[in-house]
Design a protein around this motif. Structure first.
Motif, PDB file in Angstrom:
ATOM      1  N   MET A   1       6.542   5.189   0.650  1.00  0.00           N
ATOM      2  CA  MET A   1       6.231   3.855   0.937  1.00  0.00           C
ATOM      3  C   MET A   1       4.878   3.499   0.457  1.00  0.00           C
ATOM      4  N   PRO A   2       4.655   2.221  -0.045  1.00  0.00           N
ATOM      5  CA  PRO A   2       3.456   1.917  -0.662  1.00  0.00           C
ATOM      6  C   PRO A   2       2.650   1.571   0.586  1.00  0.00           C
ATOM      7  N   ARG A   3       1.152   1.734   0.267  1.00  0.00           N
ATOM      8  CA  ARG A   3       0.123   1.716   1.424  1.00  0.00           C
ATOM      9  C   ARG A   3       0.036   0.164   1.337  1.00  0.00           C
ATOM     10  N   ALA A   4      -0.400  -0.465   2.691  1.00  0.00           N
ATOM     11  CA  ALA A   4      -0.672  -1.928   2.828  1.00  0.00           C
ATOM     12  C   ALA A   4      -2.179  -2.212   2.123  1.00  0.00           C
ATOM     13  N   PRO A   5      -1.972  -3.423   1.821  1.00  0.00           N
ATOM     14  CA  PRO A   5      -3.409  -4.016   0.970  1.00  0.00           C
ATOM     15  C   PRO A   5      -4.489  -3.996   2.060  1.00  0.00           C
ATOM     16  N   LYS A   6      -5.650  -3.883   1.632  1.00  0.00           N
ATOM     17  CA  LYS A   6      -6.880  -4.315   2.376  1.00  0.00           C
ATOM     18  C   LYS A   6      -7.661  -5.117   2.210  1.00  0.00           C
ATOM     19  N   TYR A   7      -8.649  -5.538   3.085  1.00  0.00           N
ATOM     20  CA  TYR A   7      -9.804  -6.440   2.779  1.00  0.00           C
ATOM     21  C   TYR A   7     -10.712  -5.835   1.590  1.00  0.00           C
ATOM     22  N   ALA A   9     -13.917  -4.962  -0.058  1.00  0.00           N
ATOM     23  CA  ALA A   9     -15.001  -4.029   0.535  1.00  0.00           C
ATOM     24  C   ALA A   9     -16.280  -4.381  -0.465  1.00  0.00           C
ATOM     25  N   GLY A  10     -16.180  -5.321  -1.217  1.00  0.00           N
ATOM     26  CA  GLY A  10     -17.398  -5.567  -1.915  1.00  0.00           C
ATOM     27  C   GLY A  10     -18.378  -6.666  -0.978  1.00  0.00           C
ATOM     28  N   ASP A  11     -17.748  -7.281  -0.212  1.00  0.00           N
ATOM     29  CA  ASP A  11     -18.703  -8.348   0.501  1.00  0.00           C
ATOM     30  C   ASP A  11     -17.964  -8.308   2.057  1.00  0.00           C
ATOM     31  N   PRO A  12     -18.928  -7.901   3.176  1.00  0.00           N
ATOM     32  CA  PRO A  12     -18.319  -7.873   4.398  1.00  0.00           C
ATOM     33  C   PRO A  12     -17.666  -9.350   4.649  1.00  0.00           C
ATOM     34  N   ASP A  13     -18.061 -10.509   4.138  1.00  0.00           N
ATOM     35  CA  ASP A  13     -17.417 -11.604   4.537  1.00  0.00           C
ATOM     36  C   ASP A  13     -16.178 -12.103   3.822  1.00  0.00           C
ATOM     37  N   ALA A  20      -3.979  -1.300  -2.381  1.00  0.00           N
ATOM     38  CA  ALA A  20      -4.439   0.118  -2.018  1.00  0.00           C
ATOM     39  C   ALA A  20      -4.970   0.553  -3.284  1.00  0.00           C
ATOM     40  N   GLY A  21      -6.004   1.230  -3.108  1.00  0.00           N
ATOM     41  CA  GLY A  21      -6.786   2.005  -4.369  1.00  0.00           C
ATOM     42  C   GLY A  21      -7.786   1.150  -5.090  1.00  0.00           C
ATOM     43  N   VAL A  22      -7.791   0.067  -4.929  1.00  0.00           N
ATOM     44  CA  VAL A  22      -8.535  -1.036  -5.375  1.00  0.00           C
ATOM     45  C   VAL A  22      -9.795  -1.387  -4.485  1.00  0.00           C
ATOM     46  N   ASN A  29     -16.232  -7.087  -7.686  1.00  0.00           N
ATOM     47  CA  ASN A  29     -15.968  -5.630  -8.131  1.00  0.00           C
ATOM     48  C   ASN A  29     -17.202  -4.878  -8.450  1.00  0.00           C
ATOM     49  N   SER A  30     -18.493  -5.432  -8.740  1.00  0.00           N
ATOM     50  CA  SER A  30     -19.399  -4.658  -9.201  1.00  0.00           C
ATOM     51  C   SER A  30     -20.129  -4.158  -7.836  1.00  0.00           C
ATOM     52  N   ARG A  31     -20.666  -2.933  -8.083  1.00  0.00           N
ATOM     53  CA  ARG A  31     -21.526  -2.366  -6.900  1.00  0.00           C
ATOM     54  C   ARG A  31     -22.982  -2.540  -6.995  1.00  0.00           C
ATOM     55  N   TRP A  32     -23.312  -3.473  -8.145  1.00  0.00           N
ATOM     56  CA  TRP A  32     -24.883  -3.650  -8.555  1.00  0.00           C
ATOM     57  C   TRP A  32     -25.247  -5.199  -8.057  1.00  0.00           C
TER      58      TRP A  32
END
Length: 129
Positions: A1-7, A9-13, A20-22, A29-32
């Protein structure tokens, strides 16, 4: 069963859902962080500092990494480097906190500083006299 999408993580707002996995949405998408970096180096004050640093050095690279340095920090090619990074408390427009750099040495020095900031070991580089 596929995992559910998530919010994102690049910006708390950010409330965008990502698969899932992204880690983050396309906008985050940049960490910098880049906000302000480009703007900071395009101000008239920064350009005046840059020109003064290059003139004081006679348009010759002052970093001088062995096996890397071209020596040429001439007009249209030369870059000004903060000896002590502004992020580490170096004075942004103080000419004594600047050194001329060829693009090759400046790229390597900046990369080394970034790796050190992440906690990685960076070997000392040999410099030409």
């Amino acid at each position: 069963m596929p995992r559910a999408p998530k919010y994102c993580a690049g910006d708390p707002d950010c409330r965008e859902l990502v698969p899932a996995g992204v880690r983050a949405c396309p906008s985050h998408n940049s960490r910098w962080p880049t906000d302000g970096r480009t703007q900071r180096t395009t101000t008239p004050e920064h350009e005046a500092w840059r020109q003064l640093v290059l003139i004081n050095a006679g348009h010759r690279c002052q970093i001088r990494y062995a096996g890397i340095c071209t020596g040429d920090a001439g007009p249209g090619r030369g870059q000004a480097d903060h000896i002590r990074a502004v992020a580490e408390g170096g004075l942004e427009f103080d000419p004594s906190n600047g050194q001329a750099a060829c693009p090759e040495c400046h790229q390597v020095k900046s990369s080394d500083e970034g790796h050190r900031a992440q906690g990685h070991h960076v070997p000392d580089r040999e410099r030409l006299p």
